[in-house]
Design an enzyme around this catalytic site. Structure first.
Site, PDB file in Angstrom:
ATOM      1  N   PRO A  23       0.833  -1.210   0.000  1.00 37.46           N
ATOM      2  CG  PRO A  23      -0.684  -1.541   1.720  1.00 37.46           C
ATOM      3  CD  PRO A  23       0.607  -2.048   1.174  1.00 37.46           C
ATOM      4  CB  CYS A  25      -0.285   7.572   0.918  1.00 35.47           C
ATOM      5  SG  CYS A  25      -1.072   6.924   2.381  1.00 35.47           S
ATOM      6  CB  ALA A  57      -3.479   4.210   4.151  1.00 31.88           C
ATOM      7  CD  GLN A  99      -2.673  -0.197   4.456  1.00 30.67           C
ATOM      8  OE1 GLN A  99      -2.407   0.909   4.000  1.00 30.67           O
ATOM      9  NE2 GLN A  99      -1.769  -0.941   5.079  1.00 30.67           N
ATOM     10  CE1 TYR A 182      -0.765   7.382   9.672  1.00 31.80           C
ATOM     11  CE2 TYR A 182       0.069   5.335   8.760  1.00 31.80           C
ATOM     12  CZ  TYR A 182       0.066   6.718   8.794  1.00 31.80           C
ATOM     13  OH  TYR A 182       0.889   7.440   7.966  1.00 31.80           O
ATOM     14  NE  ARG A 230       1.910  -3.208   5.505  1.00 28.78           N
ATOM     15  CZ  ARG A 230       2.675  -2.697   4.538  1.00 28.78           C
ATOM     16  NH1 ARG A 230       2.916  -1.396   4.506  1.00 28.78           N
ATOM     17  NH2 ARG A 230       3.186  -3.466   3.595  1.00 28.78           N
TER      18      ARG A 230
END
Ligand SMILES: Cc1cc2nc3c(=O)[nH]c(=O)nc-3n(C[C@H](O)[C@H](O)[C@H](O)COP(=O)(O)O)c2cc1C
Length: 354
Positions: A23, A25, A57, A99, A182, A230
């Site tokens: 993944p 961004c 994400a 994701q 996160y 993840r």
């Protein structure tokens, strides 16, 4: 026989090879809606031969975006915009995954594309961020509000709804983002979770919300859809998460319905010193795979076909995820197959070139 170019099956999902687009961004969406950029960017990597293409994400709610440019999957417009991206990826013989993410205290900041750091100014659309505890990620980041218990329950439902939306968009793999500092990682790590209720304290308490999310996501998708999680298997600082915690966390996620743990590290401590080098996160995936008895993906400075092949042949992981190398070369899988003497079929439109 190359392991990298052998298929792998989980539930109803079969990937044609073990190369996964990690993944990444793109910070290029408006109001969370993916557009032509996402189609061409993700589509190119499917054309290039990857087995599984994971989206960046993708926020489960607006305040869960890192920046205003993040993609989302909380409303019908976003679902409709993801559908052609997913269809294109599948049309190329790759599996499409999303994701699902919530940035928590790392939300409401400028994207790297803007050339400015830290918290958004009010004029640029700043929003209130949330976290397990009211502790900033770093000085330049927003001060988050600690989530109340009822809000935590709502967020579990929000993740589940996003998973249903993902299925509606056609995704066959749903990866829950519980890494890189996160929201879910913020709950897991004792450095960011200072709660004294049932969502904090020992690891069992810190796992309560993330496990509820994984259970809810699993329950929200059909049996055939795969759920990945993840994790960050180390905070890389004293007092933070360790590989032993990662094994426990992975066991709990597997019991909650995760089919694969995608093992990364770091992201929750701005000052952590990470000894980065080729394959530096492979030992973490290896430990999780052997000790938690769950399939793993590994990521981080994997660039060479023989390196990727050896990781799988050693039994350290089931899938390899590549990030930046696939930005440099979307055709890496086709080139790697040639280097390993494996048979792959390039798109028929490109057959004369291979
Ligand atoms: C441009 C960029 C964006 C990223 N965005 C995400 C993301 O959305 N979600 C995530 O889990 N990791 C993200 N990462 C981390 C990558 O998925 C990957 O774990 C990391 O780059 C290490 O792999 P590599 O050495 O193959 O690039 C990003 C990395 C890059 C370079």
């Amino acid at each position: 026989m190359s392991v990298l170019f052998s298929p792998w099956t989980v539930r109803s999902v079969t990937v044609r090879n073990r190369v996964v687009v990690s993944p990444m961004c793109q910070y290029s969406a408006v109001d969370g809606v993916p557009d032509e950029w996402h189609l061409v960017h993700l589509g190119s990597r499917a054309v290039g031969g990857a087995g599984l293409v994971l989206s960046e994400a993708t926020a489960v709610e607006a305040r869960g975006r890192i920046s205003p440019g993040d993609t989302g999957i909380w409303n019908a417009e976003q679902v409709a915009a993801w559908r052609p991206v997913v269809e294109f990826i599948k049309g190329q013989g790759a599996v499409a995954g999303v994701q699902l993410a919530h940035a928590g205290r790392k939300a409401s900041v400028y994207s790297p594309l803007v050339g400015q750091d830290g918290e958004l100014a009010e004029a640029d659309g700043r929003w209130t961020t949330v976290a397990p505890s009211a502790v900033r990620f770093a000085e330049s980041y927003p001060l988050p509000q600690a989530l109340a218990k009822a809000e935590i329950d709502e967020l579990v439902a929000t993740f589940a709804q996003a998973a249903r939306n993902a299925v509606e968009a056609g995704f066959e793999v749903v990866e829950v983002h519980a890494a890189h500092g996160y929201l879910l990682h913020q709950f897991l790590s004792p450095l960011s979770n200072l709660r004294d209720d049932e969502y904090g304290g020992d690891l069992a308490g810190r796992l309560r919300f993330p496990v509820a999310v994984v259970e809810a996501v699993r329950a929200a998708v059909p049996d055939g859809v795969a759920v990945f999680v993840r994790i960050s298997a180390s905070d890389w600082v004293d007092g933070g998460l360790t590989v032993d915690d990662a094994v426990e966390i992975s066991r709990a996620f597997a019991a909650a319905g995760a089919d694969l743990i995608d093992v990364s590290t770091g992201g929750n401590v701005a000052t952590a010193k990470i000894p980065v080098g080729p394959g530096y996160q492979v030992p973490f995936a290896d430990a999780v795979r052997r000790k938690a008895d769950v399939a793993t993906g590994t990521v981080g400075l994997i660039t060479d076909p023989r390196q990727a092949e050896a990781i799988l042949a050693d039994g350290s992981a089931d899938l390899v995820l590549l990030g930046r190398e696939l930005l440099r070369d979307p055709y890496w899988p086709l080139h790697a197959a040639a280097a390993l003497g494996a048979e792959v079929t390039p798109p028929t439109q490109y057959a004369r070139a291979f």
